[in-house]
Design an enzyme around this catalytic site. Structure first.
Site, PDB file in Angstrom:
ATOM      1  N   GLN A   1       2.702  10.109   1.827  1.00  0.00           N
ATOM      2  CA  GLN A   1       4.029   9.468   1.924  1.00  0.00           C
ATOM      3  C   GLN A   1       4.959   9.897   0.791  1.00  0.00           C
ATOM      4  O   GLN A   1       6.172   9.714   0.894  1.00  0.00           O
ATOM      5  CB  GLN A   1       3.891   7.938   1.924  1.00  0.00           C
ATOM      6  CG  GLN A   1       3.210   7.394   3.185  1.00  0.00           C
ATOM      7  CD  GLN A   1       3.098   5.891   3.161  1.00  0.00           C
ATOM      8  OE1 GLN A   1       2.171   5.352   2.546  1.00  0.00           O
ATOM      9  NE2 GLN A   1       4.021   5.209   3.792  1.00  0.00           N
TER      10      GLN A   1
ATOM     11  N   GLY B   1       0.842  -1.198   0.000  1.00  0.00           N
ATOM     12  CA  GLY B   1       0.000   0.000   0.000  1.00  0.00           C
ATOM     13  C   GLY B   1       0.869   1.236   0.000  1.00  0.00           C
ATOM     14  O   GLY B   1       2.075   1.165   0.276  1.00  0.00           O
TER      15      GLY B   1
ATOM     16  N   CYS C   1       5.621  -0.142   7.740  1.00  0.00           N
ATOM     17  CA  CYS C   1       5.284   1.092   7.028  1.00  0.00           C
ATOM     18  C   CYS C   1       6.502   1.510   6.218  1.00  0.00           C
ATOM     19  O   CYS C   1       7.623   1.514   6.739  1.00  0.00           O
ATOM     20  CB  CYS C   1       4.919   2.189   8.029  1.00  0.00           C
ATOM     21  SG  CYS C   1       4.469   3.749   7.246  1.00  0.00           S
TER      22      CYS C   1
END
Ligand code: K1U
Ligand code: ZN
Length: 172
Positions: A50, A45, A94
């Site tokens: 980001q 994802g 992440c």
């Protein structure tokens, strides 16, 4: 084109992203770039903040099985419209917090409504890793990181590691 991924701590990762009003060619190109960036990382994802764009756009593809067809999803203005009482705990990572993982508990199933890359409204129920990932990505749009679910000690420890990593990267 691949885009650089911001590393925590960065003020842009803590901001609320703005709703997308219309689907321009630039926004479709951003979605394509985000998919390329996500697959190259590799990740399952990616959210627009980001890559430094404070707009409500996420991409995901949680197909992990070797040889299975990919299922890239592009979601503008995604919204959770229903969530199960049943919870699921998954060890999350992440791309903005590299090499750090922690258990996060979230609803096991979620119904999500979004606008796709053609401008069509879509709604679908997600379970398993898809449910975890879509919630993690929507959190990014609200300036929330998975470490915000952890206690202050653990969060601080991870943040310190990331500050050190960024300092080392800047020197190299
Ligand atoms: O948002 C992101 O930073 C991407 C993140 C998404 C995510 C991972 C795990 C749980 C919830 C959300 C990642 O993709 S981290 C990399 C990762 O999980 C992965 C990488 C390669 C193969 C399989 C998974
Ligand atoms: Zn993330």
């Amino acid at each position: 084109m691949k885009r650089p991924i911001l590393i925590h701590p960065d003020p842009r990762l803590k901001k609320m992203a703005a709703p997308v009003a219309d689907l321009s060619d630039a926004r479709r190109e951003l979605a394509r770039d985000m998919l390329e960036t996500m697959y190259a990382a590799p990740g399952i994802g990616l959210a627009a903040p980001q890559v430094g764009v404070l707009e409500r756009l996420i991409v995901l593809d949680c197909v992990k099985e070797e040889g299975a067809a990919p299922r890239p999803l592009v979601m503008f203005n995604p919204e959770v419209t229903a969530a199960s009482d049943k919870l699921n705990t998954y060890e999350e990572g992440c791309l903005s917090i590299p090499e750090q993982y922690a258990d996060v508990t979230r609803p096991a199933e979620v119904q999500v409504r979004w606008i796709d890359q053609t401008g069509a409204e879509r709604e679908e129920e997600f379970g398993g890793l898809w449910a975890t990932c879509v919630q993690h990505e929507i959190d990014h749009l609200n300036g929330k990181l998975f470490i915000d679910y952890l206690g202050p000690m653990k969060r601080q420890m991870i943040t310190r590691k990331m500050v050190k990593l960024k300092r080392e990267k800047a020197k190299a």
